[in-house]
Scaffold this active site. Structure first.
Site, PDB file in Angstrom:
ATOM      1  N   ARG A 184       0.852  -1.187   0.000  1.00 44.33           N
ATOM      2  CA  ARG A 184       0.000   0.000   0.000  1.00 44.33           C
ATOM      3  C   ARG A 184       0.883   1.230   0.000  1.00 44.33           C
ATOM      4  NH1 ARG A 184      -2.749   0.973   5.982  1.00 44.33           N
ATOM      5  NH2 ARG A 184      -0.804   1.721   6.869  1.00 44.33           N
ATOM      6  N   ASP A 229       5.389  -1.324  11.612  1.00 43.07           N
ATOM      7  CA  ASP A 229       5.362  -1.870  10.257  1.00 43.07           C
ATOM      8  C   ASP A 229       5.868  -3.311  10.295  1.00 43.07           C
ATOM      9  OD1 ASP A 229       6.420  -2.643   7.617  1.00 43.07           O
ATOM     10  OD2 ASP A 229       5.742  -0.642   7.052  1.00 43.07           O
TER      11      ASP A 229
HETATM   12  O1  LIG Z   1      -5.145  -3.228   5.453  1.00 42.22           O
HETATM   13  P1  LIG Z   1      -4.224  -2.327   4.699  1.00 42.22           P
HETATM   14  O2  LIG Z   1      -4.463  -0.874   5.001  1.00 42.22           O
HETATM   15  O3  LIG Z   1      -4.226  -2.615   3.235  1.00 42.22           O
HETATM   16  O4  LIG Z   1      -2.756  -2.553   5.261  1.00 42.22           O
HETATM   17  C1  LIG Z   1      -2.249  -3.817   5.525  1.00 42.22           C
HETATM   18  C2  LIG Z   1      -1.082  -4.130   4.642  1.00 42.22           C
HETATM   19  O5  LIG Z   1       0.034  -3.293   4.989  1.00 42.22           O
HETATM   20  C3  LIG Z   1       1.172  -4.134   5.198  1.00 42.22           C
HETATM   21  O6  LIG Z   1       1.871  -4.365   4.037  1.00 42.22           O
HETATM   22  P2  LIG Z   1       2.753  -3.219   3.323  1.00 42.22           P
HETATM   23  O7  LIG Z   1       1.952  -2.502   2.300  1.00 42.22           O
HETATM   24  O8  LIG Z   1       3.414  -2.395   4.360  1.00 42.22           O
HETATM   25  O9  LIG Z   1       3.827  -4.055   2.532  1.00 42.22           O
HETATM   26  P3  LIG Z   1       5.072  -4.909   3.102  1.00 42.22           P
HETATM   27  O10 LIG Z   1       4.494  -6.200   3.580  1.00 42.22           O
HETATM   28  O11 LIG Z   1       5.944  -5.071   1.927  1.00 42.22           O
HETATM   29  O12 LIG Z   1       5.718  -4.115   4.209  1.00 42.22           O
HETATM   30  C4  LIG Z   1       0.550  -5.401   5.726  1.00 42.22           C
HETATM   31  O13 LIG Z   1       1.416  -6.502   5.667  1.00 42.22           O
HETATM   32  C5  LIG Z   1      -0.669  -5.548   4.868  1.00 42.22           C
HETATM   33  O14 LIG Z   1      -0.406  -6.197   3.642  1.00 42.22           O
HETATM   34  O1  LIG Z   2       0.009  -0.888  11.498  1.00 38.02           O
HETATM   35  C1  LIG Z   2       0.252  -1.295  10.360  1.00 38.02           C
HETATM   36  C2  LIG Z   2      -0.588  -1.026   9.265  1.00 38.02           C
HETATM   37  C3  LIG Z   2      -0.278  -1.523   8.038  1.00 38.02           C
HETATM   38  N1  LIG Z   2       0.845  -2.267   7.895  1.00 38.02           N
HETATM   39  C4  LIG Z   2       1.665  -2.533   8.927  1.00 38.02           C
HETATM   40  O2  LIG Z   2       2.682  -3.215   8.760  1.00 38.02           O
HETATM   41  N2  LIG Z   2       1.350  -2.039  10.137  1.00 38.02           N
HETATM   42 MG   LIG Z   3       5.068  -2.625   5.264  1.00 36.93          MG
END
Ligand SMILES: O=P(O)(O)OC[C@H]1O[C@H](OP(=O)(O)OP(=O)(O)O)[C@H](O)[C@@H]1O
Ligand SMILES: O=c1cc[nH]c(=O)[nH]1
Ligand SMILES: [Mg+2]
Length: 212
Positions: A103, A202
């Protein structure tokens, strides 16, 4: 959509340590692995089995084995990858497909940057792995994707979820039968950056980020 939140002191203990900002990546990965095993135990109660006769050293008996087609496990990259090994340890014969989604930090738009899944998921039980359900955008997008390929039953395993994301998810999949959500804990809310509060930060960075 059916929602189940694990209610177990061992789960709460592990979630608390996971939240702690002082918990370093190696321990964080270990805890995610342990939590997914506990989540998977509950989430796979619906796994399809079929009868099988086996011969023990003593006699013949009726048992069950996992039915075909095999279940498909789909970690959402990157953070969902931290849940894969715990899941496949429990279901070693599962097939694994991958979805890479991220995202956008500000717009929160979901970008699908990788996809490696069977073309036809007709009749398949699918287990989606992603530790965080924040706004719900990522899970809604992935469920739509899997549905378009014919997935029959989708079970999502998340460690933490915000109420806002759970609501968006249940509205987003309204009318879709057979979507379940299993959580280690439900949190309070999202902050202004759409991070889960109290959350754990995160998840991707805590699993795979470079050490300071
Ligand atoms: O419910 P949402 O608002 O869509 O957010 C959740 C998403 O955010 C994080 O991924 P991120 O986009 O940070 O990617 P990453 O796993 O590569 O860090 C998490 O692992 C989910 O996939
Ligand atoms: O709190 C949060 C929200 C989205 N993705 C993450 O990794 N942490
Ligand atoms: Mg992430």
């Amino acid at each position: 959509m059916r929602v189940k939140i694990l209610d177990h002191p061992l789960v709460s203990h592990k979630v608390t340590v996971l939240r702690d900002r002082e918990t370093p990546s190696p321990q964080f990965r270990q805890l995610v692995d342990e939590l997914v095993t506990l989540l998977a135990y509950e989430a796979t109660r619906n796994i399809r089995v079929e009868p099988k006769t086996v011969r023990t050293p003593v006699t013949e008996t009726e048992g069950v084995v996992m039915a075909r087609p095999r279940p498909l496990v789909v970690p959402i990259l990157r953070a969902g990858l931290g849940m894969l090994e715990g899941m496949t340890r429990l279901i070693p014969t599962a097939e694994v497909g991958f979805l890479g989604m991220a995202r956008h930090e500000e717009t929160l738009d979901i970008v699908t940057y990788a996809e490696r899944l069977p073309d036809d998921l007709t009749g398949r039980q699918v287990y989606v792995l992603d530790p965080m359900l924040a706004t719900g955008g990522t899970l809604i997008e992935s469920i739509k994707f899997l549905r378009e390929r014919g997935a029959d039953h989708i079970t999502c395993l998340c460690i933490l979820a915000a109420p806002e994301g759970m609501k968006a998810l249940s509205e987003g999949v309204e009318g879709m039968k057979n979507v379940d959500l299993f959580l280690a804990a439900q949190d309070e809310r999202l902050n202004e950056k759409a991070y889960i509060v109290p959350g754990l930060g995160d998840a991707g960075d805590r699993l795979y980020g470079l050490a300071d």
